[in-house]
Design an enzyme around this catalytic site. Structure first.
Site, mmCIF file in Angstrom:
data_model
loop_
_atom_site.group_PDB
_atom_site.id
_atom_site.type_symbol
_atom_site.label_atom_id
_atom_site.label_comp_id
_atom_site.label_asym_id
_atom_site.label_seq_id
_atom_site.Cartn_x
_atom_site.Cartn_y
_atom_site.Cartn_z
ATOM 1 N N ALA A 38 0.849 -1.188 0.000
ATOM 2 C CA ALA A 38 0.000 0.000 0.000
ATOM 3 C C ALA A 38 0.890 1.244 0.000
ATOM 4 C CB ALA A 38 -0.920 -0.009 1.210
ATOM 5 N N GLU A 39 1.023 1.866 -1.157
ATOM 6 C CA GLU A 39 1.935 3.006 -1.276
ATOM 7 C C GLU A 39 1.471 4.199 -0.443
ATOM 8 O OE1 GLU A 39 0.873 1.136 -3.762
ATOM 9 O OE2 GLU A 39 2.744 0.204 -4.389
ATOM 10 N N HIS B 281 6.015 0.727 -14.596
ATOM 11 C CA HIS B 281 7.351 0.552 -14.022
ATOM 12 C C HIS B 281 8.392 1.507 -14.610
ATOM 13 C CE1 HIS B 281 5.146 -3.101 -13.035
ATOM 14 N NE2 HIS B 281 6.066 -3.439 -12.140
HETATM 15 C C1 LIG Z 1 0.339 -0.650 -7.069
HETATM 16 C C2 LIG Z 1 1.473 -1.585 -7.218
HETATM 17 N N1 LIG Z 1 2.425 -1.642 -6.256
HETATM 18 C C3 LIG Z 1 3.463 -2.492 -6.360
HETATM 19 C C4 LIG Z 1 3.592 -3.316 -7.444
HETATM 20 C C5 LIG Z 1 4.776 -4.313 -7.569
HETATM 21 N N2 LIG Z 1 4.264 -5.697 -7.423
HETATM 22 C C6 LIG Z 1 3.964 -6.455 -8.500
HETATM 23 S S1 LIG Z 1 3.286 -7.935 -8.043
HETATM 24 C C7 LIG Z 1 3.374 -7.559 -6.406
HETATM 25 C C8 LIG Z 1 2.882 -8.531 -5.369
HETATM 26 C C9 LIG Z 1 1.428 -8.886 -5.574
HETATM 27 O O1 LIG Z 1 1.034 -9.812 -4.580
HETATM 28 P P1 LIG Z 1 -0.407 -10.457 -4.594
HETATM 29 O O2 LIG Z 1 -1.442 -9.379 -4.674
HETATM 30 O O3 LIG Z 1 -0.514 -11.393 -3.443
HETATM 31 O O4 LIG Z 1 -0.503 -11.241 -5.964
HETATM 32 P P2 LIG Z 1 0.382 -12.490 -6.387
HETATM 33 O O5 LIG Z 1 1.623 -11.958 -7.024
HETATM 34 O O6 LIG Z 1 0.672 -13.295 -5.151
HETATM 35 O O7 LIG Z 1 -0.450 -13.255 -7.368
HETATM 36 C C10 LIG Z 1 3.953 -6.287 -6.224
HETATM 37 C C11 LIG Z 1 4.215 -5.666 -4.908
HETATM 38 C C12 LIG Z 1 2.600 -3.231 -8.453
HETATM 39 N N3 LIG Z 1 2.677 -3.976 -9.573
HETATM 40 N N4 LIG Z 1 1.555 -2.377 -8.299
#
Ligand SMILES: Cc1ncc(C[n+]2csc(CCOP(=O)(O)OP(=O)(O)O)c2C)c(N)n1
Ligand SMILES: Cc1ncc(C[n+]2csc(CCOP(=O)(O)OP(=O)(O)O)c2C)c(N)n1
Ligand SMILES: [Mg+2]
Ligand SMILES: [Mg+2]
Lengths: 346, 329, 346, 329
Positions: free
Chosen positions: B61-62, B131
């Site tokens: 959560a940014e 990104h």
């Molecule tokens: C708003 C946002 N913050 C950070 C990221 C970087 N990021 C990409 S995937 C991820 C983790 C996601 O975890 P989850 O919601 O559990 O999904 P999963 O990868 O386990 O399927 C992060 C932090 C992003 N893509 N979007």
């Protein structure tokens, strides 16, 4: 299973938070009180799950060969994704994926070669067909959820009977977008089924550092609609719980939050190295939950499919992936002019 | 300058964080995956083990990361937060623009916020949407924020140390494409030199290339080509500070050459290049009686995959613009 | 009351969601099982509540005369604000207000003349004194909550024993900031007490359009910490529930969410006209809940204070406001150069 | 132009919404307090009753408002969302920049978003923090967004109708100070004229004042004073479209006068005025051999109360800048 009358959310809420489970890790049914799952479900599900594995395998090796960019496998989460998606009808219902729900995207109508084209950067070939009610992968975690709430809301305003099935991960539940979408969906009473795929990790962050909540499904009550946690590696439980939520949504009963408790058996994506943050022993133990092995054990154990028959399916899906890949590779790569197209209507 | 010797820009960032934590135990790190994993780029690698209880993996959560950093600072700590990719700072934009940037002003100095927000940004790595986004123009339009963008390991170290020491919030933009591709020395004494101005990275009398962050290196490559192939000697000015801009140095270097090209990865319209041109136009309207060209990304969303090569300001486009400006002379 | 051992969050959670209540609308104690509230609490609380009313009245009339800008009264919410704030110690604890919690700001140490100076645009005179651990009013709804979580987190990291008391409204609970702050506070187990002042409205939007949740306090479980709903017009219940939450936070037990159910008896602010969106009959009925009348009825009924004694207090607080106003008006208005000060450190 | 006859700008907005809903039953309204109350400024007054089931009070969550508007559009509706004050669009900035602006591009046209976001903005009403903020420069830096800012009732009507008809997202910035203070006619035929360009609001050969939104009227007042007291004839160009900008018209009017002052309420650094100057510098570097001055808010947060009078671009400051530019000639 439609004749079953148990309210799963109510049953779960009355319990101690343990996810609902029909099918045990050993492939045995653990709820004698329930009728046997329909066999046609088993067949369709197993094929999709094996196709998903074949796709994960192919894309991962293509990445290793430098022929494909970042790839995020769904390995280990197949029952959660396939079981839930099999409960909706792509002809009327909407799919709002997070990002790794490949088997759901395929069943919803995005052709395999198109999906592969998207991973290969063939962006125009990858275009989602006009008749397919599906959003693209979302790179911004949780940002798809307000869109899902809005689509479901539009369906309600227009009096259509489609249901919106949305996915997000355990990490996504920490974003403000998750909260704002759930609360709006609740107030407007929209036909939304939200499946939270709790695979225990957000990249390296375990769910225990993501929230102190015992179960994410408890959040639903704070939005005024039902929530239920289910063993995400149990195809039958995931399917039945989702089926009931979809039925409720279609009948105007509003949203449901389903937490599918599973495990990310693989890396976060092809650039990730889980050994830096999690214990091999943990992965080994989690391997015992493997939803595909579990379903295979059930199918063979119950004498519904022979090992040979399953081998045949595996060979077929591998061939399917290979053929789709050839097709995908035949699509043209975009030229620089594509940068300027589709910014606004021409 | 991106030679073989010295440390990488990533190592410089890591060393700055480590030294800052060693020097001041009020300094804490927080962000997604910055703990055990050491960050998706490993910028914080080893710090979780070295500084127990001072490096925190946060929920995804940014807004919570920036918002709680504000509270941590009010509570007497010196937080250094990582936003995993600058593009995702928009999830926290209300906390940045309304809160982080304004508490000192709002409270007439009762509260000030020694918060540093680090974020990788910029293209060239075939990353997914968001990104690679360059948001510096939007950040430079936010009063109460300082925005810094190093292009060399030395600056990554000294400017990050300065940012962490700054009593006010600093957005520290790390050019991810350079993390491992650029090497250089660390500042001799390990501290920053207190010079908060722009830096001339290459001399040259015919023309001034103005840039910051990742495209400084594209400009240097273009300048080399201009010299070798066209006998055009271009100076390269690295702004380093995007807000506030070092207008005095900018005007001085531009006046000395009367030909200017501004280069950045952000989109053209309302980009930071526009501020550079406007500043020069007002100060040097009668000296620079030439077009100041902007070589930037076009006004379209960041494209996927290989398309970024055509999207980003390339050496080729910079050379072309430079020759246009010179010929007009 | 410290000797009471009931876990209020647990008692509430076990019930049907009805807010806890010790003091009835008629001023009678409704929980014979509980010891009588301490009399010193009554005296201090009633004075603060009456002072708050006098302030609301003065500022509203000053606005009508065009001598003061927008003003947001706390009328009707005094027990919720005063009762909760009386449970913390301004010497060690932090106050993070939303915006209309004037009596809390005063008790926390912001002098009345300074508070009035802020409303009169005398920004430098209004500066919060260095030793007062309090944030200023927040104009961006819910944005103060991550700050509160961060302050409480810093307290924990530094091993200090201060507790952070934060306020927000029912509308604020819909913002992503509310969610992200609560979830972070839960994961980090920080000493935060969040009081949600549910005054039934966000400007014109009734809480029924804000969320479908039956009670906002149910949200706490989704963050893994205790939540409790309390009759926000019952000074004693609000105080006791908050006192226990503060005690838990101080002992390292983490955050608590308290929903104080009350009613915004007045307009949203001096530019608002409630008759456009709510029924006079609703306001009349709500008037019966009036926390000040309720406390006065208790005080006089129990023979703890005479009506005359209360009149004396009312006269005193009115004089206090008048004197503070004269002082506030004597502070210089800011000159244009103030625009350029305090942007960065000089 | 801010005469006594005709409708107020607020009435023009309300009429445009009402006519759009009557013409196309896919149009729905959503936002905080837009229903029964009719919005804090009453812009949607009466519509809740007139169009049952098509006007929605939302929860207090800007990200949810913008994000669900995206979904409503995907679901076949034409949402017109109100953000109660533009400053609070930062709460939804990630949904605006990453999602609203990019779905058409991301999906190669599979999805396009006919979403209009209305938001009051601008100073002069003694409002609390954030409520008066001008964010147009940040929005103009977001590819995939159109940004429109009317300054007259006629434009408020026709440009809002055009925004709602637009198949792509439009940010519609409503100058709150003008809501009730400016009156004018509605477009004759009740429709827009399809002219998406800048408009000259006042002729004058000596100088060009460029502005948009609320400060167009400050420019007109300054132009009147310049003529009466200094015999300087200033033309006033109302950009109307902030993204994309009508560069052709801007260049044409500037070239005709060679003296330009840009005026806006947003802060100076990386403000939209910089884009205007940069655009002119590149196109007219040899014609406009004069400083192009920017009269803007300073690079500080928006101040409380009366201080805004010293903060905003005033008639006095515009006149002073105009005289400087002319004298230099
Ligand atoms: C708003 C946002 N913050 C950070 C990221 C970087 N990021 C990409 S995937 C991820 C983790 C996601 O975890 P989850 O919601 O559990 O999904 P999963 O990868 O386990 O399927 C992060 C932090 C992003 N893509 N979007
Ligand atoms: C982020 C944000 N959005 C919108 C507004 C406009 N606004 C000011 S007060 C308010 C209602 C707040 O309701 P609630 O949280 O219940 O607090 P209350 O006013 O009832 O005390 C709104 C929508 C704002 N100030 N900030
Ligand atoms: Mg996960
Ligand atoms: Mg309220």
């Amino acid at each position: 299973m439609t004749q079953m009358s148990t309210d799963w959310a109510a049953e779960w809420a009355a319990g101690d938070g343990e996810p609902l489970r029909f099918l045990g890790p050993d492939g045995g049914l653990v709820r004698p009180d329930l009728p046997r799952p329909p066999d046609d479900l088993l067949g369709e599900a197993l094929r999709l799950m094996l196709l998903s594995r074949a796709l994960d395998q192919k894309c991962t090796s293509l990445h290793r060969q430098g022929r494909l960019g970042l790839y995020a496998p769904v390995l280990g989460q197949e029952a959660a994704v396939v079981g839930s998606h099999l409960a909706i009808d792509p002809a009327t219902d909407w799919l709002v994926p997070a990002s790794r729900e490949q088997p759901a995207m395929l069943r919803h109508g995005w052709p395999l070669d198109r999906l592969l084209a998207s991973l290969l950067g063939r962006i125009d070939a990858a275009r989602i067909p006009d008749h397919v009610r599906m959003l693209p992968r979302q790179q911004s975690i949780a940002s798809q959820l307000p869109h899902a709430a809005g689509i479901a809301w539009a369906t309600a305003i227009r009096g259509l009977d489609g249901v919106t099935l949305a996915y997000c991960g355990d990490g996504a539940t920490s974003e403000g977008d998750f909260h704002e979408a759930c609360n709006l969906a609740g107030v407007m009473g929209v036909p939304l089924v939200l499946v939270v795929i709790n695979n225990q990790y957000a990249i390296s962050t375990p769910v225990s550092r993501q929230t102190r909540a015992i179960r994410l499904a408890h959040r639903a009550r704070g939005y005024g609609f039902p929530g239920v946690a289910v063993d995400g590696d149990d195809l039958f439980a995931v399917h039945e719980v989702t089926r009931q939520a979809v039925e409720r949504a279609r009948a105007g009963g509003g949203p449901t939050m389903i937490e599918a408790v599973t495990y990310r058996m693989s890396f976060h994506n092809t650039s990730d190295n889980p050994s830096l943050y999690r214990d091999p022993s943990e992965e080994a133990e989690a391997g015992l939950r493997d939803p595909v092995a579990r379903l295979v054990a059930y199918a063979t154990g119950a004498g519904l499919m022979t090992p040979d028959a399953i081998d045949v399916v595996e060979a077929e899906v591998r061939a399917e992936v290979a053929a789709a890949l050839d097709l995908a590779l035949s699509y043209p790569a975009p030229g620089p002019e594509e940068i300027f197209r589709h910014v606004f209507s021409d | 300058m991106s030679g073989e010797s010295g440390v990488t820009l990533l190592e410089a960032v890591r060393t700055a964080l480590s030294d800052a934590m060693a020097d001041d135990d009020r300094v804490v790190l927080l962000g997604q995956d910055v703990g055990r994993l050491g960050g998706v780029f490993r910028a914080t690698e080893g710090l979780y083990a070295r500084f127990p209880g001072r490096v925190f993996d946060t929920p995804l959560a940014e807004g919570g990361i920036v918002g709680s950093s504000i509270g941590l600072a009010m509570g007497g700590l010196v937080p250094v937060a990582e936003i995993q990719f600058l593009g995702f700072l928009h999830q926290a934009f209300h906390q940045v623009t309304q809160q982080l940037a304004r508490y000192r002003f709002r409270t007439r100095g009762r509260f000030h916020l020694p918060v540093t927000i680090r974020a990788p940004y910029g293209g060239g790595l075939r990353m997914p949407e968001f990104h690679p986004d360059s948001l510096e123009a939007q950040l430079a339009n936010v009063p109460g924020l300082k925005v810094v963008a190093p292009a060399f390991p030395e600056d990554a170290y000294s400017l990050l140390r300065a940012a962490i020491r700054d009593p006010d919030p600093v957005l520290f933009l790390e050019p991810q494409r350079l993390y491992r591709s650029v090497r250089g020395p660390l500042p001799a004494d390990g501290a920053d030199d207190g010079d908060f101005g722009a830096r001339l990275r290459r001399p040259g009398d015919d023309l001034l290339l103005v840039s910051w962050g990742p495209s400084v290196h594209t400009c240097l490559a273009a300048a080399a080509e201009l010299e070798e192939r066209h006998a055009v000697r271009s100076a390269v000015l690295d702004l380093r500070f995007l807000s506030p801009i070092d207008h005095a140095r900018l005007h001085q270097e531009a006046a000395a050459r009367r030909r200017v090209v501004v280069v950045h990865e952000g989109v053209r319209s309302a980009g930071l290049g526009a501020e550079v041109v406007a500043s020069l136009q007002e100060a040097l309207y009668d000296t620079v009686s030439l077009p100041i060209l902007r070589v930037t990304a076009p006004d379209t969303p960041y494209p996927p995959g290989r398309l970024e090569d055509a999207y980003l300001p390339s050496q080729e486009k910079i050379v072309e613009a430079a020759l246009r400006v010179v010929d007009r002379a």
